[in-house]
Design an enzyme around this catalytic site. Structure first.
Site, PDB file in Angstrom:
ATOM      1  N   THR A  34       0.827  -1.222   0.000  1.00 31.51           N
ATOM      2  CA  THR A  34       0.000   0.000   0.000  1.00 31.51           C
ATOM      3  C   THR A  34       0.853   1.261   0.000  1.00 31.51           C
ATOM      4  O   THR A  34       0.324   2.363  -0.052  1.00 31.51           O
ATOM      5  CB  THR A  34      -0.901   0.028   1.257  1.00 31.51           C
ATOM      6  OG1 THR A  34      -0.051  -0.154   2.409  1.00 31.51           O
ATOM      7  CG2 THR A  34      -1.957  -1.060   1.226  1.00 31.51           C
ATOM      8  N   CYS A  66      17.850   5.469  -2.747  1.00 25.24           N
ATOM      9  CA  CYS A  66      17.431   6.038  -4.030  1.00 25.24           C
ATOM     10  C   CYS A  66      18.486   6.968  -4.638  1.00 25.24           C
ATOM     11  O   CYS A  66      18.752   6.920  -5.847  1.00 25.24           O
ATOM     12  CB  CYS A  66      16.110   6.783  -3.865  1.00 25.24           C
ATOM     13  SG  CYS A  66      15.981   7.699  -2.329  1.00 25.24           S
ATOM     14  N   SER A 123       8.685  12.330  -2.126  1.00 25.76           N
ATOM     15  CA  SER A 123       8.225  10.934  -2.146  1.00 25.76           C
ATOM     16  C   SER A 123       9.289  10.001  -1.586  1.00 25.76           C
ATOM     17  O   SER A 123       8.978   8.875  -1.189  1.00 25.76           O
ATOM     18  CB  SER A 123       7.840  10.497  -3.565  1.00 25.76           C
ATOM     19  OG  SER A 123       8.935  10.669  -4.430  1.00 25.76           O
ATOM     20  N   HIS A 137      14.355  12.510  -8.160  1.00 23.21           N
ATOM     21  CA  HIS A 137      15.531  13.086  -7.503  1.00 23.21           C
ATOM     22  C   HIS A 137      16.487  13.621  -8.570  1.00 23.21           C
ATOM     23  O   HIS A 137      16.671  12.993  -9.623  1.00 23.21           O
ATOM     24  CB  HIS A 137      16.294  12.008  -6.717  1.00 23.21           C
ATOM     25  CG  HIS A 137      15.631  11.549  -5.459  1.00 23.21           C
ATOM     26  ND1 HIS A 137      14.439  12.050  -4.989  1.00 23.21           N
ATOM     27  CD2 HIS A 137      16.027  10.608  -4.550  1.00 23.21           C
ATOM     28  CE1 HIS A 137      14.129  11.443  -3.849  1.00 23.21           C
ATOM     29  NE2 HIS A 137      15.068  10.560  -3.569  1.00 23.21           N
TER      30      HIS A 137
HETATM   31  N1  LIG Z   1      10.482   6.285  -1.428  1.00 21.91           N
HETATM   32  C1  LIG Z   1      11.714   6.078  -1.904  1.00 21.91           C
HETATM   33  O1  LIG Z   1      12.204   6.807  -2.798  1.00 21.91           O
HETATM   34  C2  LIG Z   1      12.529   4.962  -1.384  1.00 21.91           C
HETATM   35  C3  LIG Z   1      13.710   4.664  -2.038  1.00 21.91           C
HETATM   36  C4  LIG Z   1      14.500   3.626  -1.580  1.00 21.91           C
HETATM   37  C5  LIG Z   1      14.079   2.910  -0.483  1.00 21.91           C
HETATM   38  N2  LIG Z   1      12.921   3.214   0.152  1.00 21.91           N
HETATM   39  C6  LIG Z   1      12.539   2.402   1.294  1.00 21.91           C
HETATM   40  O2  LIG Z   1      11.384   1.612   0.980  1.00 21.91           O
HETATM   41  C7  LIG Z   1      10.605   1.406   2.141  1.00 21.91           C
HETATM   42  C8  LIG Z   1       9.183   1.849   1.891  1.00 21.91           C
HETATM   43  O3  LIG Z   1       9.155   3.237   1.558  1.00 21.91           O
HETATM   44  P1  LIG Z   1       7.839   3.964   1.005  1.00 21.91           P
HETATM   45  O4  LIG Z   1       8.327   5.259   0.481  1.00 21.91           O
HETATM   46  O5  LIG Z   1       7.042   3.079   0.116  1.00 21.91           O
HETATM   47  O6  LIG Z   1       7.002   4.195   2.376  1.00 21.91           O
HETATM   48  P2  LIG Z   1       5.430   4.426   2.571  1.00 21.91           P
HETATM   49  O7  LIG Z   1       4.833   5.042   1.369  1.00 21.91           O
HETATM   50  O8  LIG Z   1       5.308   5.139   3.870  1.00 21.91           O
HETATM   51  O9  LIG Z   1       4.829   2.931   2.716  1.00 21.91           O
HETATM   52  C9  LIG Z   1       5.174   2.092   3.772  1.00 21.91           C
HETATM   53  C10 LIG Z   1       4.571   0.705   3.565  1.00 21.91           C
HETATM   54  O10 LIG Z   1       5.035  -0.150   4.620  1.00 21.91           O
HETATM   55  C11 LIG Z   1       3.898  -0.727   5.273  1.00 21.91           C
HETATM   56  N3  LIG Z   1       4.220  -0.932   6.685  1.00 21.91           N
HETATM   57  C12 LIG Z   1       4.764  -0.044   7.539  1.00 21.91           C
HETATM   58  N4  LIG Z   1       4.917  -0.622   8.761  1.00 21.91           N
HETATM   59  C13 LIG Z   1       4.459  -1.895   8.654  1.00 21.91           C
HETATM   60  C14 LIG Z   1       4.343  -2.993   9.556  1.00 21.91           C
HETATM   61  N5  LIG Z   1       4.726  -2.901  10.834  1.00 21.91           N
HETATM   62  N6  LIG Z   1       3.835  -4.146   9.094  1.00 21.91           N
HETATM   63  C15 LIG Z   1       3.444  -4.257   7.817  1.00 21.91           C
HETATM   64  N7  LIG Z   1       3.519  -3.263   6.908  1.00 21.91           N
HETATM   65  C16 LIG Z   1       4.027  -2.089   7.332  1.00 21.91           C
HETATM   66  C17 LIG Z   1       2.791   0.269   5.068  1.00 21.91           C
HETATM   67  O11 LIG Z   1       1.559  -0.376   5.244  1.00 21.91           O
HETATM   68  P3  LIG Z   1       0.255   0.458   5.726  1.00 21.91           P
HETATM   69  O12 LIG Z   1      -0.238   1.204   4.526  1.00 21.91           O
HETATM   70  O13 LIG Z   1      -0.642  -0.636   6.166  1.00 21.91           O
HETATM   71  O14 LIG Z   1       0.720   1.363   6.835  1.00 21.91           O
HETATM   72  C18 LIG Z   1       3.049   0.685   3.619  1.00 21.91           C
HETATM   73  O15 LIG Z   1       2.572  -0.319   2.750  1.00 21.91           O
HETATM   74  C19 LIG Z   1      11.337   2.160   3.272  1.00 21.91           C
HETATM   75  O16 LIG Z   1      12.206   1.264   3.936  1.00 21.91           O
HETATM   76  C20 LIG Z   1      12.135   3.205   2.533  1.00 21.91           C
HETATM   77  O17 LIG Z   1      13.270   3.604   3.262  1.00 21.91           O
HETATM   78  C21 LIG Z   1      12.122   4.216  -0.285  1.00 21.91           C
END
Ligand SMILES: NC(=O)c1ccc[n+]([C@@H]2O[C@H](COP(=O)([O-])OP(=O)(O)OC[C@H]3O[C@@H](n4cnc5c(N)ncnc54)[C@H](OP(=O)(O)O)[C@@H]3O)[C@@H](O)[C@H]2O)c1
Length: 340
Positions: free
Chosen positions: A11, A130, A160, A243
């Site tokens: 999600t 990223c 993002s 970015h």
């Molecule tokens: N955004 C970027 O550019 C980027 C780049 C590289 C790496 N990342 C990494 O990728 C990961 C996700 O980032 P995002 O940007 O997609 O974050 P996000 O939009 O905040 O989404 C977080 C996701 O993790 C789920 N989640 C959080 N806590 C959880 C738990 N305890 N149990 C099960 N599901 C859980 C959330 O589910 P719910 O909706 O149910 O809360 C949601 O699906 C992070 O580790 C981030 O550092 C992000």
């Protein structure tokens, strides 16, 4: 026969993009499970022309699943990735938890695909930050030709990168600037992000740099070459997706800007858009939804003996996260699991 694939964090910003990219690239999926927290139980997400209902990560059994693409924060990864790995499901993780673990390969397929064979020590493969992923795609082919000594990089990172809450904060604060009755205090970011820039991403380290800056240093060394020195300044800007990076590179050998442009034109995952005229370069809004890392403004740095400057832009949710993870899944399939 295809793969049984789990997307964890389906999600979220990255998880949703993973589902899109698995469908767009026609990854050979036999079955796909979309997981999130209990809060999202039953939420529907799209996978190509299908709709999937999200399941609870906490009660999911990973036995019999081939690979799990994790896109949850480090805390949830710490709790659940070892369970998936122990059940025989290879974890491809987007958090920073395992990136610096010597027993876990950190992979950008254009740069170090051979590292995939190291996955079996922990059954886990890490995806880089990223800002690192897009930079190393550009650095690697130049390093192969002229050996990079030092990189000085300044980033302009979209909201993002801080998840869906970061995007909401920019949106709400931007509206509030025009309607101050609904003032929105900084929550996800340290200061107002609307109409502003913030030179602070992740926590501060003892030497005054931030963890985001440290990640670019450590990850470039692990992926490309430990001998490369990197110094970074990472800045959050009020852009939703994409970015940008201003990169200054010092080489051992002289590398002419025209040759560098030719090398980058041939490099996997890179698209060169570099005309010396108004608009002859790429900006973040133009890279959204694209697979490529775009390179513009390639030019000699005449203040040092062997120097080049360039401008590097990519969709951080794609090359910076979801696309790279799917590319790792493809690599793992091709080189190791060999189904599909
Ligand atoms: N955004 C970027 O550019 C980027 C780049 C590289 C790496 N990342 C990494 O990728 C990961 C996700 O980032 P995002 O940007 O997609 O974050 P996000 O939009 O905040 O989404 C977080 C996701 O993790 C789920 N989640 C959080 N806590 C959880 C738990 N305890 N149990 C099960 N599901 C859980 C959330 O589910 P719910 O909706 O149910 O809360 C949601 O699906 C992070 O580790 C981030 O550092 C992000």
């Amino acid at each position: 026969m295809g793969y049984r694939v789990v997307v964890v964090g389906a999600t979220g910003n990255v998880g949703r993009e993973m589902l899109n990219i698995l469908a767009e690239r026609q990854f050979p999926v036999d079955e796909l499970a979309a997981l999130a927290s209990r809060r999202s139980l039953g939420t529907e997400v799209s996978f190509g022309d299908k709709t999937l209902t999200t399941q609870d990560l906490d009660t999911f059994d990973f036995t019999g699943w081939d690979m799990a693409l994790f896109a949850v924060g480090s805390a949830a990864t710490k709790d659940y990735a070892p369970k998936a790995a122990a059940a025989g499901c290879v974890v491809i993780d987007n958090s920073s938890l395992y990136r610096y673990d010597p027993d876990v390969p950190l992979i950008v397929p254009e740069c170090n695909p051979q590292a995939v064979h190291g996955y079996s020590k922990k059954n886990i493969i890490a995806n880089p930050n990223c800002s690192t992923a897009q930079m190393v795609v550009a650095l690697k082919p130049l390093h192969d030709r002229a050996t990079i000594k030092r990189v000085v990089v300044s980033t302009y990172q979209s909201v993002s990168g801080a998840g869906k809450e970061g995007m909401d904060e920019l949106w709400d604060q931007t509206k509030a600037v025009y309607n101050p009755i609904n003032e929105v205090e900084p929550k996800k970011f340290q200061k107002q992000i609307a109409f502003n820039v913030i030179p602070h991403i992740d926590v501060f380290m003892e030497d005054g740099s931030t963890k985001e800056e440290w990640k670019m240093v450590a990850e470039t060394k692990k992926i490309v070459d430990p001998a490369i020195k990197v110094t970074a300044t990472c800045v959050r800007v009020p852009v939703f997706v994409g970015h940008s990076e201003a990169v200054n590179i010092e080489f051992e050998e002289f590398l002419d800007e025209d040759e560098a442009r030719d090398i980058l034109r041939e490099a996997p995952g890179v698209m060169v858009i570099d005309k010396r005229e108004a608009g002859g370069y790429v900006t973040p809004v133009e890279c959204v939804g694209d697979f490529a890392t775009f390179i513009s403004r390639i030019r000699q740095d005449s203040t040092i003996e062997n120097g080049l400057n360039l401008w590097c832009v990519s969709d951080n949710l794609r090359k910076g996260a979801a696309l790279n993870a799917v590319q790792i899944a493809e690599l793992l399939g091709r080189e190791v699991l060999k189904k599909g």
